[in-house]
Design an enzyme around this catalytic site. Structure first.
Site, PDB file in Angstrom:
ATOM      1  N   GLY A  35       0.835  -1.204   0.000  1.00 50.18           N
ATOM      2  CA  GLY A  35       0.000   0.000   0.000  1.00 50.18           C
ATOM      3  C   GLY A  35       0.864   1.246   0.000  1.00 50.18           C
ATOM      4  O   GLY A  35       2.098   1.171   0.043  1.00 50.18           O
ATOM      5  N   SER A  36       0.198   2.411  -0.028  1.00 52.16           N
ATOM      6  CA  SER A  36       0.943   3.670  -0.190  1.00 52.16           C
ATOM      7  C   SER A  36       1.762   4.025   1.052  1.00 52.16           C
ATOM      8  O   SER A  36       2.877   4.552   0.925  1.00 52.16           O
ATOM      9  CB  SER A  36      -0.026   4.805  -0.530  1.00 52.16           C
ATOM     10  OG  SER A  36      -1.007   4.926   0.472  1.00 52.16           O
ATOM     11  N   THR A  37       1.262   3.749   2.249  1.00 52.77           N
ATOM     12  CA  THR A  37       2.036   4.059   3.457  1.00 52.77           C
ATOM     13  C   THR A  37       3.240   3.131   3.549  1.00 52.77           C
ATOM     14  O   THR A  37       4.353   3.560   3.879  1.00 52.77           O
ATOM     15  CB  THR A  37       1.148   3.934   4.723  1.00 52.77           C
ATOM     16  OG1 THR A  37      -0.100   4.581   4.471  1.00 52.77           O
ATOM     17  CG2 THR A  37       1.821   4.561   5.934  1.00 52.77           C
ATOM     18  N   ASP A  89       3.464  -2.521   8.348  1.00 52.97           N
ATOM     19  CA  ASP A  89       2.451  -2.545   7.295  1.00 52.97           C
ATOM     20  C   ASP A  89       1.470  -1.400   7.529  1.00 52.97           C
ATOM     21  O   ASP A  89       1.498  -0.753   8.591  1.00 52.97           O
ATOM     22  CB  ASP A  89       1.727  -3.913   7.323  1.00 52.97           C
ATOM     23  CG  ASP A  89       1.136  -4.281   5.976  1.00 52.97           C
ATOM     24  OD1 ASP A  89       0.956  -3.390   5.122  1.00 52.97           O
ATOM     25  OD2 ASP A  89       0.833  -5.473   5.774  1.00 52.97           O
ATOM     26  N   ALA A  91      -2.849  -0.157   7.084  1.00 51.77           N
ATOM     27  CA  ALA A  91      -4.158  -0.764   7.344  1.00 51.77           C
ATOM     28  C   ALA A  91      -5.234   0.121   6.732  1.00 51.77           C
ATOM     29  O   ALA A  91      -5.017   1.311   6.499  1.00 51.77           O
ATOM     30  CB  ALA A  91      -4.400  -0.909   8.845  1.00 51.77           C
ATOM     31  N   GLY A 104      -6.379  -5.190   3.343  1.00 50.20           N
ATOM     32  CA  GLY A 104      -6.589  -5.900   2.089  1.00 50.20           C
ATOM     33  C   GLY A 104      -7.170  -5.095   0.960  1.00 50.20           C
ATOM     34  O   GLY A 104      -7.386  -5.627  -0.128  1.00 50.20           O
ATOM     35  N   HIS A 105      -7.402  -3.795   1.182  1.00 50.27           N
ATOM     36  CA  HIS A 105      -7.932  -3.019   0.044  1.00 50.27           C
ATOM     37  C   HIS A 105      -6.892  -2.845  -1.044  1.00 50.27           C
ATOM     38  O   HIS A 105      -7.239  -2.499  -2.176  1.00 50.27           O
ATOM     39  CB  HIS A 105      -8.570  -1.714   0.520  1.00 50.27           C
ATOM     40  CG  HIS A 105     -10.003  -1.936   0.905  1.00 50.27           C
ATOM     41  ND1 HIS A 105     -11.047  -1.742   0.044  1.00 50.27           N
ATOM     42  CD2 HIS A 105     -10.534  -2.447   2.039  1.00 50.27           C
ATOM     43  CE1 HIS A 105     -12.176  -2.102   0.629  1.00 50.27           C
ATOM     44  NE2 HIS A 105     -11.894  -2.532   1.849  1.00 50.27           N
ATOM     45  N   GLU A 112       0.060 -10.570   3.384  1.00 50.87           N
ATOM     46  CA  GLU A 112       0.241  -9.709   4.576  1.00 50.87           C
ATOM     47  C   GLU A 112       0.012 -10.515   5.851  1.00 50.87           C
ATOM     48  O   GLU A 112       0.740 -10.363   6.833  1.00 50.87           O
ATOM     49  CB  GLU A 112      -0.719  -8.517   4.515  1.00 50.87           C
ATOM     50  CG  GLU A 112      -0.309  -7.507   3.467  1.00 50.87           C
ATOM     51  CD  GLU A 112      -1.327  -6.405   3.246  1.00 50.87           C
ATOM     52  OE1 GLU A 112      -0.938  -5.340   2.772  1.00 50.87           O
ATOM     53  OE2 GLU A 112      -2.519  -6.601   3.527  1.00 50.87           O
TER      54      GLU A 112
END
Ligand code: 5RP
Length: 232
Positions: A35-37, A89, A91, A104-105, A112
């Protein structure tokens, strides 16, 4: 042009990401999220590796693996590492109080969860929009399913009481995960939903590979805020 709001969100993500990456110590085996973060975390880890930090890492998606390799982060796999010291990770939602997560988006929930389960600690880096009182109040719950007979799996999920829709790509095809599965988005009931019982029910549904509820797995959450960071 980006709005002041999205600039603030990006700054919050970066603040959380930089703090999270600073928790990695020399010699650690590290899980890298998706993800982006997490991409910002990986950038920061890459910067630290270039400065001499010695780690081994396992990525939770093909996209994170590619980024990590571009940044020359030493990558490994579960044939060589059986335990990770720390996974960082992002969220989609973090429930205040319990630190239960929806993930999970980005379509990476299965890897993960495997990486998080192999990890001594799971550190979640988010911006403040991700904090919720009730799981499912902003995002649906992604559930990874086997493509074969997915229509019947969706029906079973609906029979359990979840409004369920197959995730589609912009060109009208089912979205396929790194593990070659499909994703079904389930709407969580907003009153009286028991996340533990619901997670077990989902896990026991034929055709379901894994769901995006991460319960009792989070060690810490770092939230990037305008004035600094907050750690839960
Ligand atoms: C991917 C995930 C991501 O961690 C989650 O979607 C958050 O992403 P972002 O940092 O882009 O908001 O669970 O499967």
């Amino acid at each position: 042009m980006s709005s002041p709001e999205s600039n603030a969100t990006d700054a919050a993500k970066r603040r959380a990401a930089v703090w999270a990456a600073a928790q990695i110590e020399d010699g650690m085996a590290v899980g890298l999220g998706s993800g982006s973060t997490s991409a910002l975390v990986i950038e920061e880890v890459g910067r630290r590796v270039a400065e001499g930090l010695r780690i081994k890492a396992i990525a939770t998606s093909e996209a994170s693996q590619k980024l990590a390799l571009e940044l020359k982060i030493p990558m490994s796999d579960f044939a060589h590492l059986t335990h990770l010291d720390l996974t960082i990770d992002g969220a989609d939602e973090v429930q205040e109080g319990t630190l239960y997560l929806i993930k999970g988006h980005g379509g990476a929930l299965l890897r993960e969860k495997i990486v998080a389960m192999a990890s001594g600690r799971l550190l979640i880096a988010v911006d403040p929009r991700k904090l919720v009182k009730t799981l499912g109040s902003v995002f649906t719950l992604p559930v990874e399913v086997v493509p074969f007979g997915f229509e019947t799996t969706v029906k079973r999920l609906r029979d359990l009481g979840f409004e369920s829709e197959l995730r589609m790509t912009d060109d009208g095809k089912p979205y396929v995960t790194d593990g070659q599965h499909y994703i079904v988005h389930c709407k969580l009931p907003q009153v009286g939903f028991d996340a533990v019982a619901g997670g077990e029910e989902l896990k026991g549904t034929v055709g379901v590979v894994e769901h995006g509820l991460f319960l009792g797995m989070t060690s810490k959450v770092v939230i990037g805020r305008p004035e600094g960071i907050e750690v839960l």
